[in-house]
Enzyme design. Structure first.
Site, short mmCIF file in Angstrom:
data_model
loop_
_atom_site.label_atom_id
_atom_site.label_comp_id
_atom_site.label_asym_id
_atom_site.label_seq_id
_atom_site.Cartn_x
_atom_site.Cartn_y
_atom_site.Cartn_z
N GLY A 1 3.50 91.98 52.45
CA GLY A 1 4.17 93.15 51.90
C GLY A 1 5.67 92.92 51.93
CB THR A 2 8.10 92.84 49.54
OG1 THR A 2 7.49 93.72 48.58
CG2 THR A 2 7.52 91.46 49.34
CB THR A 3 11.34 96.03 49.43
OG1 THR A 3 11.54 94.65 49.08
CG2 THR A 3 12.67 96.66 49.74
CE LYS B 1 4.24 96.43 49.66
NZ LYS B 1 5.40 95.78 49.03
#
Length: 278
Positions: A50-52, A83
């Site tokens: 997962g990122t931002t 997320k």
């Protein structure tokens, strides 16, 4: 914990005196169930990441938002991953890093807070919740050293101080309180730069939400691992708000309206809104 439930009663470990921590109970009775105790194959492990995640406070609450993309190398592993989650009634947690492991840590954190409340008859303070999450991140250090780092962002409404607060972490469990706004994940540098430009201490809730969506847009514009708004599939960022009234996730149609306004404005000005010079 054995199969001692032979007469309809709970096994003896449930009646043993101990702390109010569910994680400590689990580590004593069934440590193999902890995410950090999972065996790993040798060599590098390639899993979705997962990122931002971005978060910003405003008078009356705190906003947290996350993009929907998970990547595995240069491949988009999932377009609609979630997320950002409620931690309890008055807090939320967003995750960046190894996606599957991060979601397990979030679930364990949710149970940890609920277990404490049932044992003690009251909820933890916001600082106490932040410290419990710090311990869970620290427990994952072995996984992090093998490339499966989990980096959460925690935020909530402080019932004692009556303000929204944000906490960030490093992979060793170090806990840091962030003031006004913060971002984690691969696109965090770009998102933080956008928030630095757009943030003001007197933002309304809708303005804080718009600033977070603008920040995610800017992060997606510069970082290939961060997903932008998917207008064709109508996949939008997950946006949550925590106030004195509790945790609330904004419905997709409400977030979609904000995204449509941001994208329409970017059609005329691709670099986004400018902050006035002093």
């Amino acid at each position: 914990m054995g199969d001692s439930r032979i007469d309809g009663r709970l096994p003896p470990p449930y009646f043993a005196p101990g702390s109010a921590s569910f994680t400590e109970f689990l580590s004593e009775q069934a440590p193999e169930l902890l995410p950090s105790r999972r065996p790993l194959p040798g060599g590098p492990v390639d899993v979705p990441h997962g990122t931002t995640i971005v978060s910003a406070t405003y008078p009356g609450g705190v906003v947290m938002a996350g993009d929907r993309r998970a990547t595995m190398g240069n491949v988009i592993a999932q377009r609609d991953i979630e997320k950002v989650f409620p931690a309890d009634e008055f807090s939320c947690v967003g995750i960046a890093g190894a996606a599957g492991l991060a979601i397990e840590v979030v679930r364990l954190f949710q149970v940890e807070l609920e277990h404490y409340e049932k044992i003690e008859g009251t909820s933890l303070s916001l600082d106490g919740k932040a410290n419990r999450l710090s311990a869970l991140v620290r427990g994952n250090l072995g996984m992090a050293m093998q490339g499966l780092a989990v980096v959460p962002l925690f935020a909530g409404w402080d019932l004692e101080r009556q303000i929204g607060r944000i906490f960030s972490y490093d992979v060793t469990g170090g806990r840091y309180e962030e003031h006004s706004f913060h971002s984690v994940g691969s696109g965090s540098l770009f998102a933080r730069g956008a928030l630095k430009k757009l943030y003001g201490p007197e933002l309304r809730e809708d303005q804080a939400v718009a600033a977070c969506v603008e920040a995610l847009y800017d992060a997606a514009d510069e970082d290939s691992a961060t997903g932008g708004p998917d207008l064709a599939r109508r996949i939008f960022p997950v946006v949550t708000v925590v106030t004195e009234a509790g945790f609330r996730r904004l419905p997709d149609d409400e977030v979609g309206a904000v995204v449509d306004r941001v994208v329409a404005a970017r059609m005329a000005r691709p670099d986004g809104p400018n902050a006035p010079l002093p």
